[in-house]
Design a protein around this motif. Structure first.
Motif, short mmCIF file in Angstrom:
data_model
loop_
_atom_site.label_atom_id
_atom_site.label_comp_id
_atom_site.label_asym_id
_atom_site.label_seq_id
_atom_site.Cartn_x
_atom_site.Cartn_y
_atom_site.Cartn_z
N PRO A 107 -8.35 -11.86 14.24
CA PRO A 107 -7.30 -10.95 13.76
C PRO A 107 -7.82 -9.58 13.30
N ASN A 108 -9.10 -9.47 12.92
CA ASN A 108 -9.60 -8.19 12.44
C ASN A 108 -10.37 -7.40 13.50
N MET A 143 0.86 -1.19 0.00
CA MET A 143 0.00 0.00 0.00
C MET A 143 0.89 1.23 0.00
N GLN A 144 0.68 2.09 -0.98
CA GLN A 144 1.47 3.31 -1.06
C GLN A 144 0.61 4.48 -1.54
N LYS A 145 1.13 5.67 -1.34
CA LYS A 145 0.41 6.86 -1.80
C LYS A 145 1.24 7.49 -2.90
N LEU A 158 -3.97 4.81 13.00
CA LEU A 158 -4.03 4.78 11.54
C LEU A 158 -2.63 5.03 11.01
N PRO A 159 -2.27 4.40 9.88
CA PRO A 159 -0.95 4.68 9.29
C PRO A 159 -0.92 6.12 8.81
N GLU A 160 0.29 6.66 8.62
CA GLU A 160 0.40 8.05 8.18
C GLU A 160 1.10 8.10 6.83
N GLY A 196 -1.34 -1.94 5.16
CA GLY A 196 -0.75 -2.68 4.05
C GLY A 196 0.02 -3.91 4.49
N ALA A 197 0.29 -4.03 5.79
CA ALA A 197 1.09 -5.14 6.26
C ALA A 197 0.34 -5.97 7.31
N ARG A 198 -0.07 -5.33 8.38
CA ARG A 198 -0.75 -6.07 9.44
C ARG A 198 -2.24 -6.22 9.12
N PRO A 199 -2.93 -7.17 9.79
CA PRO A 199 -4.35 -7.36 9.50
C PRO A 199 -5.14 -6.07 9.70
N ALA A 200 -6.12 -5.83 8.83
CA ALA A 200 -7.01 -4.68 8.98
C ALA A 200 -7.79 -4.84 10.28
#
Lengths: 192, 408
Positions: free
Chosen positions: B280-281, B1-3, B363-365, B108-112
């Motif tokens: 996991p979610n 996952m990338q921006k 949340l990821p940044e 993008g890496a760990r479970p949602a």
């Protein structure tokens, strides 16, 4: 095999056009006249309609006017909706009417070509004033800027305003009250 | 996952205007923002978002059955006592669900991780299903994105199929929302288009114009009887309105059905954790009333969840979020880290409601913005995603909608 829809064609057309969106509606020639005399005058100078058509359409609009004009229980409420001096009692409009019920005066009529003898359709529609100086039909589902002139209009503009009382969805019924939903939420948006 | 930074379509504002997307800017800020987009792999989409979301919805259906069987849970979810039968009946009758949107924290890496379920009145449907779709088609055509680039967005098609599955052809459906709110209206109209494409009649009426007939049916603004009503207005408000007591006898099928009141409620989260602890979610979650003393070191957790609380105590103490059970757009949400409040929403609506406590999943940044994945459920399956990002840790009404694509 993609992960997306093959075709998405959506436009936000607005509440007034909601029902009609997504389908090309059939259009017919239509004309509005403020009264029978102006239609007859137009006919005698070679207009779109014959005198006979003017009279038939005017009769049809008159009948719908009696059957389907919006009714109010006070003159004030009627004038609030249709403007000053635009209302009268039901008794004046129809012999069997009540003196305590008020309805807008006929302010014109709309004739649609080829609209007679179609199921659920009316060949002509009565027009009423609105408080802001425009014109509306009996169901108040459409508003027109004038009561004089010709245009291409969608056939849905000639849907017969119904007075039937039935149990089927989309049939009309008498409202005992209105506005019982929405108060708890205030005016914020409700999405999440 | 990338921006990824991408050129904007030169004419997108004209296109937005043409299709009536009037809220592309809101509160003086951009809402639709295509200066960049999120890119995910097909594996990330299918394994980390699509399948888990479908599974989460199935778990939620199990939770509904559990809550309906328990007066205590109904009370904890603040379902008014007078209307608990209405909610339960809608479930037992099998009133169909049309759509919902999970909000997920995913890096993008760990479970949602499930943050909440907007199961009753999710918005942003138009921009997710239609405007985002057009963006991808346009960028493919312009060569900005390489051939083979895709998007997880079968939302519109799935809605058409769902309407066709649930209703007989030519059935008449009514759609309602609070007047003069373009954002809510956009979602309602996108829904109406799907219904029409499924061969149904779609009619719109403002919420406050709905009437009650002398024989107890709901009528639209032209006094026509309503058989099916899609309402973008939450059950918790419907059940407190003047007409609430007329819903059961009206014969009207409401969409979403009343049982969705149990899922759009954050009280769902402790119920899910109780039923599926360690999934996991899911994040550990509890009713605040059950664990407030234990969290503050003043006493034990309520006996029913004491053991589960002990297992989650370290996670919760490190950081947790407190959310009112009925809050929207992040209102009255606060984030607590090691005993301190590190972020609190300014909007204090719903502050008087009971709260839940949920372990904090940051949340990821990306470039100073934090994305939330909205995964759309149509019927019982996940059909697409829409991503919103916010500078704040709490996604609120100034968040931006970002398009996404699947790497070729």
């Amino acid at each position: 095999m993609t992960k997306r829809s093959k075709r998405v064609s959506i436009a936000i057309v607005g509440a007034a056009a909601f029902t009609l969106a997504g389908c090309e509606e059939e259009k017919v020639d239509a004309a509005a006249f403020p009264d029978l005399q102006s239609c007859l005058a137009d006919a005698s100078s070679g207009g779109m309609y014959t005198q006979q058509q003017c009279e038939t359409a005017f009769d049809a609009a008159q009948t719908l006017h009696v059957e389907s004009a919006p009714r109010y229980d006070s003159l004030e409420v009627c004038e609030e909706q249709h403007g000053a001096d635009a209302c009268g009692s039901e008794q004046t409009a129809t012999q069997s009417g009540s003196g305590g019920i008020f309805m807008p005066l006929l302010a014109g009529y709309l004739i649609g070509n080829m609209m007679s003898n179609r199921a659920g359709m009316a060949a002509a529609q009565p027009l009423y004033k609105t408080k802001d100086g425009r014109f509306t039909n009996a169901a108040r589902s459409s508003t027109y800027s004038t009561n004089r002139g010709a245009a291409k209009l969608g056939t849905s503009q000639f849907t017969r305003p119904s007075t039937t009382i039935g149990k089927t969805p989309m049939t009309r019924a008498t409202a005992a009250s209105r506005g019982g939903f929405g108060r708890s939420g205030g005016s914020r948006g409700f999405g999440g | 996952m990338q921006k990824t930074t991408l050129p904007e379509r030169p004419d997108w504002r004209a296109h937005a205007e043409e299709v009536g997307f009037t809220f592309a800017d809101m509160h003086g800020e951009p809402y639709w923002d295509e200066t960049s987009a999120y890119a995910l792999s097909l594996e990330q989409i299918e394994n980390d978002i699509e399948d888990p979301s479908t599974e989460l919805h199935a778990m939620c259906r199990e939770a509904v059955a559990e809550i309906i069987a328990s007066e205590e849970l109904m009370a904890q979810l603040a379902i008014p006592e007078a209307h608990r039968d209405l909610v339960a009946e809608s479930w037992r009758r099998g009133d169909p669900e049309i759509y919902g949107r999970f909000d997920l924290a995913y890096d993008g890496a760990r479970p949602a991780k499930l943050l909440e379920y907007n199961a009753d009145t999710p918005t942003s449907l138009y921009e997710s299903a239609a405007f985002q779709w057009q963006w991808l088609e346009d960028q493919l055509k312009a060569g900005v994105l390489p051939e083979g680039t895709d998007q997880f967005n079968g939302i519109h098609e799935a809605l058409v199929a769902r309407f066709a599955e649930v209703f007989e052809p030519d059935s008449d459906l009514h759609f309602t929302a609070v007047a003069d709110n373009p954002e809510d209206y956009g979602t309602v109209e996108a829904m109406g288009w799907a219904a029409r494409e499924a061969g149904l009649g779609a009619h719109y009426c403002d919420l406050d114009k709905i009437a009650l007939s002398e024989d107890g049916q709901f009528l639209d603004d032209q006094d026509r009887r309503i058989a099916v009503l899609f309402k973008l207005y939450p059950w918790e408000d419907l059940l407190r309105d003047d007409y609430a007591s007329h819903i059961a006898g009206s014969g009207c099928l409401f969409l979403e059905p009343a049982w969705k009141a149990l899922l759009s409620n954050k009280g769902l989260l402790p119920v899910l954790w109780q039923m599926f602890e360690g999934h996991p979610n899911l994040l550990p979650a509890f009713f605040e009333a059950d664990v407030a003393d234990a969290l503050a070191g003043r006493g034990p957790a309520a006996p029913a969840c004491a053991e589960a609380f002990d297992r989650a105590a370290a996670d919760l103490a490190a950081a947790h979020v407190r959310k009112p059970i009925l809050s929207r757009e992040g209102a009255s949400v606060s984030i607590h880290q090691s005993g301190k409040v590190i972020e609190q929403s300014k909007n204090l609506d719903y502050a008087e409601h009971p709260r839940i406590v949920q372990a904090y999943a940051p949340l990821p940044e990306f470039d100073g913005f934090r994305p939330v994945i909205g995964s759309w459920i149509v019927g019982e399956s996940c059909a697409g995603i829409g991503i919103r990002e916010d500078r704040s840790r709490i996604t609120q009404d100034l968040s931006r909608f970002k398009p996404h694509y699947i790497l070729a």
